[in-house]
Design a protein around this motif. Structure first.
Motif, short mmCIF file in Angstrom:
data_model
loop_
_atom_site.label_atom_id
_atom_site.label_comp_id
_atom_site.label_asym_id
_atom_site.label_seq_id
_atom_site.Cartn_x
_atom_site.Cartn_y
_atom_site.Cartn_z
N VAL A 1 -1.72 -0.88 -6.67
CA VAL A 1 -1.46 -1.86 -5.61
C VAL A 1 -0.85 -3.13 -6.20
O VAL A 1 0.15 -3.66 -5.70
CB VAL A 1 -2.77 -2.17 -4.83
CG1 VAL A 1 -2.67 -3.50 -4.10
CG2 VAL A 1 -3.07 -1.05 -3.85
N PHE A 16 -7.64 1.94 1.62
CA PHE A 16 -6.95 0.66 1.55
C PHE A 16 -7.23 -0.11 2.84
O PHE A 16 -7.23 0.47 3.93
CB PHE A 16 -5.43 0.84 1.44
CG PHE A 16 -5.00 1.71 0.30
CD1 PHE A 16 -4.82 1.20 -0.96
CD2 PHE A 16 -4.79 3.07 0.51
CE1 PHE A 16 -4.45 2.00 -2.03
CE2 PHE A 16 -4.41 3.90 -0.54
CZ PHE A 16 -4.24 3.37 -1.81
N THR A 29 -8.87 -2.93 -1.88
CA THR A 29 -8.96 -1.51 -2.24
C THR A 29 -10.04 -1.32 -3.29
O THR A 29 -10.78 -2.24 -3.62
CB THR A 29 -7.57 -0.99 -2.71
OG1 THR A 29 -7.63 0.43 -2.85
CG2 THR A 29 -7.12 -1.62 -4.01
N VAL A 49 0.83 -1.21 0.00
CA VAL A 49 0.00 0.00 0.00
C VAL A 49 0.87 1.26 0.00
O VAL A 49 0.65 2.18 -0.79
CB VAL A 49 -0.96 -0.01 1.21
CG1 VAL A 49 -1.65 1.35 1.35
CG2 VAL A 49 -1.98 -1.11 1.05
N LEU A 90 -5.36 4.11 5.42
CA LEU A 90 -5.09 2.66 5.38
C LEU A 90 -5.58 2.06 6.69
O LEU A 90 -5.11 2.43 7.77
CB LEU A 90 -3.57 2.40 5.23
CG LEU A 90 -3.06 1.01 5.65
CD1 LEU A 90 -3.73 -0.10 4.85
CD2 LEU A 90 -1.54 0.93 5.51
#
Ligand code: DSN
Length: 417
Positions: free
Chosen positions: A250, A223, A242, A105, A199
């Motif tokens: 990614v 993400f 994602t 990520v 994330l």
């Protein structure tokens, strides 16, 4: 499960004996490391299969090697099942671990020197969220948020203020020892306000999220990363979820950016475990994992060992021993429990004053014991045994009686029939 390993025993008795020893250890000990679990025999079979022989760089339908038709089948099964479990638009099941997933990520949207805001390791975070000994702390400019020292909970207003001040490129949520659910929605709003990505690393709670007993950040966070062998009980490794927008970046960041050939035997294990998690019984399992952790929290609280934040929303508890057991470090507590067949790990705690090798706390988890059938009553007994042992770490009579009870609980709930 076979315990003979007859072929290996012939060709390499040293390794065969170590594997048999580990089987006995898992069978005869209470495994309470929060990140561990016992996978099914089907997952073990997939992971121990000829899939380990094959190179399959690339992705299904777009490989750099011939002979990948069966690799495509298992990788597509793993992806499709993960999409069903989590509702993600795009899934990459190739990360070798949760840390590799996080790396994928970061590499997909950050440049070295970019800013990350994440939870402090001593407050429950993870090395790969920007700790200075990890690549993430070395490549990026990292600031960390923590828990409120009075409540043990994350103060989201404080995180919002810190985000405005620090202006991060990415906010990371998720943890390895924070016992409470994250407010993923609020963190996504904070990230939006400062123009950062969010994330959400659900490494520990992938199984709880899949079962719907823990909030799902898919749809809120840009993400979502996870481990695939913890509460979800699938093949070992990591995954990234994602949106279609970030899918290509990614995938490129994982291969060829960060990894070579995927570990196809593990991906086969991921497919099998995800299939098991789609069954209705998996929801019962996940609910019992959380119920068991809450039972433990009640036993510890009644014994004057209130867990950090006063309890748990999930599968783990963090015990800060400084008040209840001032003469016992986390390391000593881990050893005292290990001696009687209870496996936990020493863990740093908020406001930690000791080194990570010593620590002032222990982390206690319920996923593995729940897999082998421990119910509320069993778990209450386990909690009482832990209290008894920690209150009397030098008493051989207490050690013997706790060990007897551990033996009884293990015999009553075998891991592999
Ligand atoms: N080792 C894992 C844990 O115990 O939480 C995290 O990587």
């Amino acid at each position: 499960m076979t315990t003979s390993h007859s072929h290996l025993q012939e060709t390499d008795p040293a390794v065969a004996e170590a594997i048999a020893g580990e089987e006995r250890r898992q069978e005869n000990n209470l495994e309470m490391i929060a990140s561990e679990n016992h996978v099914s025999e089907a997952v073990l079979e997939a992971q121990g299969s000829v899939m380990t022989n094959k190179y399959a760089e690339g992705y299904p339908g777009e490989r750099y090697y011939g002979g990948c038709e069966h690799m495509d089948t298992v990788e597509n099964l793993a992806i499709d099942r993960a999409k069903q479990l989590y509702g993600a638009e795009h899934v990459n099941v190739q990360p070798h671990s949760g840390t590799q997933a996080n790396m994928g990520v970061y590499f997909s949207v950050l440049e070295p020197g970019d800013r990350i805001l994440s939870l402090d390791l001593n407050h429950g975070g993870h090395l790969s969220h920007g700790h200075h000994v990890n690549f993430s702390g070395q490549l990026y400019d990292v600031e960390q948020y923590g828990v409120d020292p009075d409540t043990g909970y994350i103060d989201y207003d404080a995180v919002a203020a810190q985000a405005v001040e620090f202006d991060p490129d990415m906010i990371v949520s998720g943890s390895s020892a924070y016992p409470r659910e994250f407010d993923f929605e609020r963190l996504s709003e904070i990230a939006d306000e400062v123009g950062a990505y969010h994330l959400a690393d659900i490494a520990h709670v992938t199984g709880l999220v899949a079962a719907g007993v823990h909030v799902n950040p898919v749809g809120d966070a840009d993400f979502v990363t996870g481990s695939t062998h913890k509460t979800i009980r699938a093949g070992r490794g990591g995954m990234i979820m994602t949106t279609d927008e970030h899918a290509e970046a990614v995938d490129k960041a994982i291969f060829p950016g960060g990894q070579g050939g995927p570990l196809m035997h593990n991906i086969a294990g991921k497919a099998v475990g995800f299939g098991e998690a789609l069954e209705p019984e998996f929801v019962d399992y996940a609910e019992q994992v959380v119920a068991n952790a809450k039972t433990l929290a009640d036993v510890f609280t009644d014994a004057g060992m209130a867990p950090v934040s006063g309890g748990t929303d999930k599968h783990l508890l963090l015990l800060d021993l400084r008040e209840s057991h001032p003469d016992l470090t986390g390391e000593e507590a881990e050893d005292a429990l290990d001696d009687v067949g209870i496996t936990v790990n020493k863990n740093t705690v908020p406001g930690e004053t000791r080194s990570p090798f010593v620590t002032s706390g222990i982390r206690v988890g319920t996923p593995a014991l729940t897999t082998r059938g421990f119910d509320d009553d069993d778990m209450a007994t386990v909690g009482e045994l832990i209290v008894e042992r920690l209150n009397n770490p030098d008493d051989p009579d207490v050690a013997a009686s706790v060990q007897d009870e551990v033996d009884h609980l293990c015999a009553k709930n075998p891991v592999y029939e």
